[in-house]
Enzyme design. Structure first.
Site, PDB file in Angstrom:
ATOM      1  N   SER A 158       0.841  -1.204   0.000  1.00 39.86           N
ATOM      2  CA  SER A 158       0.000   0.000   0.000  1.00 39.86           C
ATOM      3  C   SER A 158       0.870   1.246   0.000  1.00 39.86           C
ATOM      4  O   SER A 158       1.979   1.244   0.560  1.00 39.86           O
ATOM      5  CB  SER A 158      -0.859  -0.029   1.264  1.00 39.86           C
ATOM      6  OG  SER A 158      -1.422   1.222   1.529  1.00 39.86           O
ATOM      7  N   TYR A 172      -2.148  -0.993  10.876  1.00 43.70           N
ATOM      8  CA  TYR A 172      -2.362  -1.507   9.522  1.00 43.70           C
ATOM      9  C   TYR A 172      -1.125  -1.238   8.658  1.00 43.70           C
ATOM     10  O   TYR A 172      -0.607  -2.120   7.973  1.00 43.70           O
ATOM     11  CB  TYR A 172      -3.609  -0.857   8.895  1.00 43.70           C
ATOM     12  CG  TYR A 172      -3.710  -1.136   7.413  1.00 43.70           C
ATOM     13  CD1 TYR A 172      -4.083  -2.388   6.956  1.00 43.70           C
ATOM     14  CD2 TYR A 172      -3.377  -0.148   6.468  1.00 43.70           C
ATOM     15  CE1 TYR A 172      -4.136  -2.670   5.594  1.00 43.70           C
ATOM     16  CE2 TYR A 172      -3.431  -0.417   5.110  1.00 43.70           C
ATOM     17  CZ  TYR A 172      -3.814  -1.674   4.675  1.00 43.70           C
ATOM     18  OH  TYR A 172      -3.847  -1.936   3.332  1.00 43.70           O
ATOM     19  N   LYS A 216       1.814  -3.820   6.682  1.00 44.03           N
ATOM     20  CA  LYS A 216       2.261  -3.790   5.276  1.00 44.03           C
ATOM     21  C   LYS A 216       3.791  -3.670   5.221  1.00 44.03           C
ATOM     22  O   LYS A 216       4.465  -4.377   4.473  1.00 44.03           O
ATOM     23  CB  LYS A 216       1.598  -2.619   4.532  1.00 44.03           C
ATOM     24  CG  LYS A 216       0.100  -2.794   4.346  1.00 44.03           C
ATOM     25  CD  LYS A 216      -0.202  -3.990   3.463  1.00 44.03           C
ATOM     26  CE  LYS A 216      -1.656  -4.379   3.472  1.00 44.03           C
ATOM     27  NZ  LYS A 216      -1.945  -5.680   2.880  1.00 44.03           N
TER      28      LYS A 216
END
Ligand code: NAD
Ligand code: WQD
Length: 346
Positions: A127, A151, A155
């Site tokens: 991302s 989050y 990643k």
């Protein structure tokens, strides 16, 4: 694309379902593995209706090692595209442990099962969030990385795990595809983003306002240092994104053939390279649905940046990837999907 058998984890979700449809249209076999925690089984039938071929579906969780080894015993995969994971930034701040458990423990179990089965070609869903708050736009793959929420850390950690794995075992070939802001839906209107509850993201939120399910859009700040003061993002159509995965699979296979082994872990941005503001998105959505969307300006959302967009040069150079669709298509296709979903009780 040469015919491949591809495991698509998270393949009933938003990006996975569109990618599975593209792979099937290109003559690949796609096996979807999903625990349906954020998607519905009906997606499989709708992929069957729009794609030239049928996907296989196995219900299961990437944290379940026994289920993974049974899956790899049952199929001879050429590659894995790993979409499965939790993705809500705010929720990850409130509930970090399930995010680390799902996105890290689950991914480790998947990589281990791949290694055991001798499948070492992987696309990982990364991302733009890994660029963190410090870099200047446009974002280039070589910039320093950081994260500001659990989050984002999942990643960043997955990227590092995969870089370490490739360094330790050069037979792995990995693409770390860094998506910017995905939107749109399949052009048929039969599959699209189907978030649980009230959406956090601008595009699905605007769709609910257009459908009359939510009252108004809240613009999170109009005092940024951007042309109209609202936040600027790089919105990429999910069908462009899906095609980017098919190109990346071909690129990984060609690189493996050329090098006679794996090709390491390569980070590649998938974006348009162009920024669009919140007000421009609202105007495009109004044009798509033929309605005025009520909008009020509120405070900035904590953690938001003024502007993020990709340098799309590496994807062009390595994959030959160019986006085909713009924000008009993104909004028109979301609106088509929103109406289909409402009419069919999805
Ligand atoms: P999504 O929630 O629609 O799809 C993810 C799918 O994974 C869902 O179908 C869910 O049921 C499944 N899943 C979750 N945990 C699982 C588990 N433990 N085992 C098996 N299946 C599991 O999300 P999406 O928007 O399609 O995103 C796909 C991937 O791309 C995610 O990894 C996400 O972090 C990443 N990504 C998304 C965006 C975005 O804005 N949508 C941007 C950048 C990166
Ligand atoms: C877009 C713009 C908001 C909602 C998120 C994740 C990111 C990646 C993509 C996974 C911003 C503004 C939003 C609203 C608004 N996902 N906005 N009103 O935050 O760029 O990215 O999805 O990896 O990690 O953080 O997307 O759609 O939430 O916001 O004004 O109701 O719209 O401020 O400028 P974001 P978004």
């Amino acid at each position: 694309m040469s015919k491949k058998k591809v495991l698509v984890t998270g393949g009933t979700g938003f990006i996975g379902s569109h990618t599975a449809a593209v792979l099937l249209d290109q003559g690949c076999d796609a096996v979807i593995f999903d625990n349906l925690s954020n998607s519905k089984i009906g997606v499989v039938d709708r992929i069957r209706r729009i794609a030239a071929r049928r996907p296989d579906f196995a219900m299961g969780d990437i944290r379940d090692k026994a289920a993974l080894s049974a899956l790899f015993r049952a199929h001879d995969f050429d590659a894995v595209i790993h979409f499965a994971g939790l993705k809500a930034v705010g929720e990850s701040v409130a509930k970090p442990l399930p995010y680390y458990e799902n996105n890290i423990t689950g991914s480790l179990a998947l990589y281990e099962a791949m290694g055991n089965a001798g499948v070492r070609t992987l696309i990982f869903s990364s991302s733009a969030t890994v660029y963190g708050p410090v870099n200047h736009v446009p974002y280039l793959e070589g910039m320093p990385l950081s994260a500001t929420n659990p989050y984002g850390w999942t990643k960043l950690m997955n990227e590092q795990i995969l870089r370490d794995l490739c360094a330790a075992d050069p037979s792995w070939s990995v693409a770390l595809l860094r998506y910017f802001n995905p939107g749109g839906a399949h052009r048929s209107g039969l599959i699209g983003e189907d978030p649980n509850g009230i959406p956090n993201n601008l595009l699905p939120y605007a769709a609910k306002v257009a459908a009359g399910e939510l009252e108004r859009i809240h613009i999170f700040g109009d005092d940024y240092d951007t042309p109209d003061g609202t936040g600027v993002r790089d919105y990429i159509h999910v069908m462009d994104l899906a095609r980017g995965h098919a190109l990346a699979l071909d690129w990984l296979a060609a690189k493996r053939r050329g090098a006679g082994a794996g090709s390491g872990a390569t980070a590649i941005n998938l974006g348009t390279g162009k920024g669009t503001s919140v007000r421009e998105i609202i105007a495009a959505f109004e044009a798509a649905c033929g309605k005025t969307l009520p909008a009020v300006v509120g405070p900035r959302r904590p953690g938001d940046l003024a502007a993020t967009y990709a340098d799309a040069g590496l994807a062009r150079e390595l994959l030959g990837f160019e986006t085909e669709y713009g924000i008009e298509d993104i909004c028109a296709d979301i609106w088509k999907w929103q109406q289909y979903a409402a009419e069919n009780g999805i």
